[in-house]
Each structure stands twice: as C-alpha cells, then as structure tokens.
Design an enzyme around this catalytic site. Sequence first.
Site, PDB file in Angstrom:
ATOM      1  N   SER A  39       0.834  -1.201   0.000  1.00 39.03           N
ATOM      2  CA  SER A  39       0.000   0.000   0.000  1.00 39.03           C
ATOM      3  C   SER A  39       0.866   1.247   0.000  1.00 39.03           C
ATOM      4  O   SER A  39       1.741   1.399   0.859  1.00 39.03           O
ATOM      5  CB  SER A  39      -0.897   0.017   1.241  1.00 39.03           C
ATOM      6  N   SER A  61     -12.661   0.669   3.860  1.00 42.77           N
ATOM      7  CA  SER A  61     -12.550  -0.795   3.892  1.00 42.77           C
ATOM      8  C   SER A  61     -13.462  -1.449   2.856  1.00 42.77           C
ATOM      9  O   SER A  61     -13.034  -2.348   2.128  1.00 42.77           O
ATOM     10  CB  SER A  61     -12.779  -1.357   5.291  1.00 42.77           C
ATOM     11  N   ASP A 121     -22.505  -0.187   2.569  1.00 41.89           N
ATOM     12  CA  ASP A 121     -21.240   0.355   2.070  1.00 41.89           C
ATOM     13  C   ASP A 121     -20.778  -0.381   0.817  1.00 41.89           C
ATOM     14  O   ASP A 121     -20.444   0.226  -0.199  1.00 41.89           O
ATOM     15  CB  ASP A 121     -20.148   0.258   3.145  1.00 41.89           C
TER      16      ASP A 121
HETATM   17  C1  GLA Z   1     -21.204   1.387   8.702  1.00 41.16           C
HETATM   18  C2  GLA Z   1     -21.626   0.015   8.212  1.00 41.16           C
HETATM   19  C3  GLA Z   1     -22.895   0.083   7.369  1.00 41.16           C
HETATM   20  C4  GLA Z   1     -23.983   0.883   8.067  1.00 41.16           C
HETATM   21  C5  GLA Z   1     -23.450   2.199   8.612  1.00 41.16           C
HETATM   22  C6  GLA Z   1     -24.457   2.926   9.472  1.00 41.16           C
HETATM   23  O1  GLA Z   1     -20.809   2.185   7.632  1.00 41.16           O
HETATM   24  O2  GLA Z   1     -20.601  -0.606   7.479  1.00 41.16           O
HETATM   25  O3  GLA Z   1     -23.329  -1.217   7.045  1.00 41.16           O
HETATM   26  O4  GLA Z   1     -24.585   0.124   9.082  1.00 41.16           O
HETATM   27  O5  GLA Z   1     -22.270   2.014   9.393  1.00 41.16           O
HETATM   28  O6  GLA Z   1     -25.546   3.321   8.709  1.00 41.16           O
END
Ligand code: GLA
Length: 390
Positions: free
Chosen positions: A67, A130, A175
């Site tokens: 990285s 991530s 995400d």
């Molecule tokens: C993090 C988690 C998601 C979600 C958010 C809160 O980003 O990875 O899955 O739960 O928190 O909305």
Amino acid sequence: MKEKLLVEFSKIFGGDGQAELFFSPGRVNLIGEHTDYNGGHVFPCALTIGTYGVVRKRADRKLRLYSMNFSGTGIWETSLDELTPCPEDRWTNYPKGVLWALQEKGYEVPFGFDLLVYGNIPNGSGLSSSASLEVLIGTIAKKFYGLDMLTMEEIAKIGQYSENHYNGVNCGIMDQFAVAMGKKNHAIYLDTATLEYEYAPLELGDARIVIACSNKKRGLADSAYNTRRSECETALQELQQVVKVDTLGDLSEEEFEQYKDAIKDPVRVRRARHAVYENQRTRKAAEALKKGDLAEFGRLMNESHVSLRDDYEVTGIELDTLAETAWEQPGVIGSRMTGAGFGGCTVSIVKNDAIDAFIENVGRKYESVIGYAADFYVVEAGDGARRLSK
Ligand code: GLA
C-alpha cells in the site's frame, strides 16, 4: 495519476507491461443511518475518490500486497493457502478476507497476484475505505478468475460476508453495495430487506455536497457498532411477541408507538425508535428529492442527526459540533453525521456561494471547541468499482 501508479508498481514489484489498473470508490450516505441491518432503506452515493489497485497475475499461489498509504511496512507476502485473519496483518486482512470469502462461497481462486493499492479517501473517515478495498478485490477477482457469473451485487455481498466473518464487524450491506453499484451524479435508494434499488438523480441545483471530516480516531467504534446491532436485534425479538414483523424496517412510526411497550429496556426503546423513524425519514427524503423539494430533504437530514445523537447515541461532541455549527450557517440546506458515527464525517448540502464561508466558519468553531482541525471536501457522486483503461 494512472501513470504514476504504474511506475510505482514497477518500482515495487519489478517487471513491465502486464499490470492492470482498477478503481473502487468510497461512499457517503445522504440519509438512512443504522437502518441497513434493520431491514430499512438507505440513500448513499459512491464518490469519485476511492482506492486504486495496480495488479498482476502470478503463476503461483502467492499474494504480494503493497500500500502506498502505508509504504513504511513494505510488501506483505502471504499465500492463498494461509488466509487466516490476524490483527498484525492490518489492512491486508481486507484483501485476504475477500479471497477467503470467495472460496467459502465455492468460487475457485487458483492463483495469486502482486497488488499495489493507493487510496485517496481520508483515513478512518467513515467514507468506507474498507468496503472500497473489499470491492476492489472482488472486482479484480471477477476479472482474473473469469468469474463472469459474479454480478457487482454478488461482489458487494461477498465483501460484506468477509467483513462480517473475517474482519469481525457485523456491518450491513450499504457500504459495499454503494461502492459496487455507484452511478455518476446519482444516489442509490436501496431497500436493504430486498436489495431492490433505484438510482435517484442528484439534482442539487445551485448546491453541492460538502463532507467535513472530524479527524477523530474511531477507537472502539467496531465494538460499539456491534452492540448497537445486537440491541436492535433484541428489541425486534421483544416486538415480535406482540406484532408480526420480520425487521424493524417493517414498522411505521404509528405501529412502533403502539407496540413499543413490549421492549423491556428504555435504552433499547430509543435504539429501535431511531431505526424505525430513520427508515421512514429516508423514504420521505427520497420522495422529497424526486419532487425537487431540497428544503424538505435538508430538514430530514437534520432530523436524522438529532435522532442519531439522542436516540442512537453514536455522534459524540466532534460530530455534534460539526453538524450543529453547520445548521447555523447561511446557505446550508441540511447537515448530519454519515456512516457508523463515533467520529468520522458529516455530510452537508450547501449552496455554492456559501461554501467558502461554511468551511471557514465551521472549521474555526470546530477547532476552537475540539482543539484540532477538521478537513473539508466538496465531493461528487461517481461510478462504482471498475477496471480502468491504462
Ligand atoms: C457502517 C456500516 C454500514 C452501516 C453504517 C451505518 O458504515 O458498514 O453497514 O450500518 O455504518 O448506517
């Protein structure tokens, strides 16, 4: 940028020519926080910042990972036959986790690769560095191993699976989904219970999205995250004694008020109330954006922050200072924390001609209250993870 990364790759790994280039974005969630593991709606968009990967196939089963963001630690070498998670392996647990998850799901991962990554998402900012890395690896694997049957949605699910079972964070799907499925100038209105989704044009008129990064290290965030999740699960089980629902996202506000006494603990009542009301707010916000009612969208963003502050208790003085100071500024349509909370960023919608003053004023107040500076980014919604031409 591409050229620089390719040169760097040759410097680190030697050889020439055959390396390929991939990109996977970060994400920002506009509204719908802590709803994705409660069967609710979310409204994120992918960004144009993210993680770049330069990668070349190997003939053996070795993985060599480097990285540019942590160049001091040099090349990490491991093999596809040694994919045990290990805290000392730091960021490499994400690529390893995805390769492990692919094999768990029955996909063949026959050979290793040399990989150089470079991320321009601010570190630990809650903009999903991530998930970005996980989906980058999934996208590389699809191409390298000829996994044509793997859709980008599947790749998102594999990223989430690896985060849950390899990296020990019980996150929802938001995400990875946003990162894999992003679309330029659009947000994604996603029902996390069914994974049905719609692209919503981000028509913000004379306003832009501004991210303020608190620079607070997230510390014990992962364990607090898992605690919130299990509080919601217990609250759901209690509610299921009196009403037939599969998730908290199945409840309207009225139904919640009717049945909430089944929840035996006042803290859990507040957690569940956030999940239910936030889901409904997200539905209203998507409608408001469709109608071009930005003022209503912003009002719902502000309400979301208050609920995350008072009922879900995941904000803290840093995010509260950023959001509450933002609310006082002219030209601010809405502002709230984004992501898991406990540090990380706020997202604000700010009129173009007010952005400079916004950054100046919120920045000054933040530094005077917190003692160190916040960083600000004016961002664009971008496309999801993909291979780039060289
Ligand atoms: C993090 C988690 C998601 C979600 C958010 C809160 O980003 O990875 O899955 O739960 O928190 O909305």
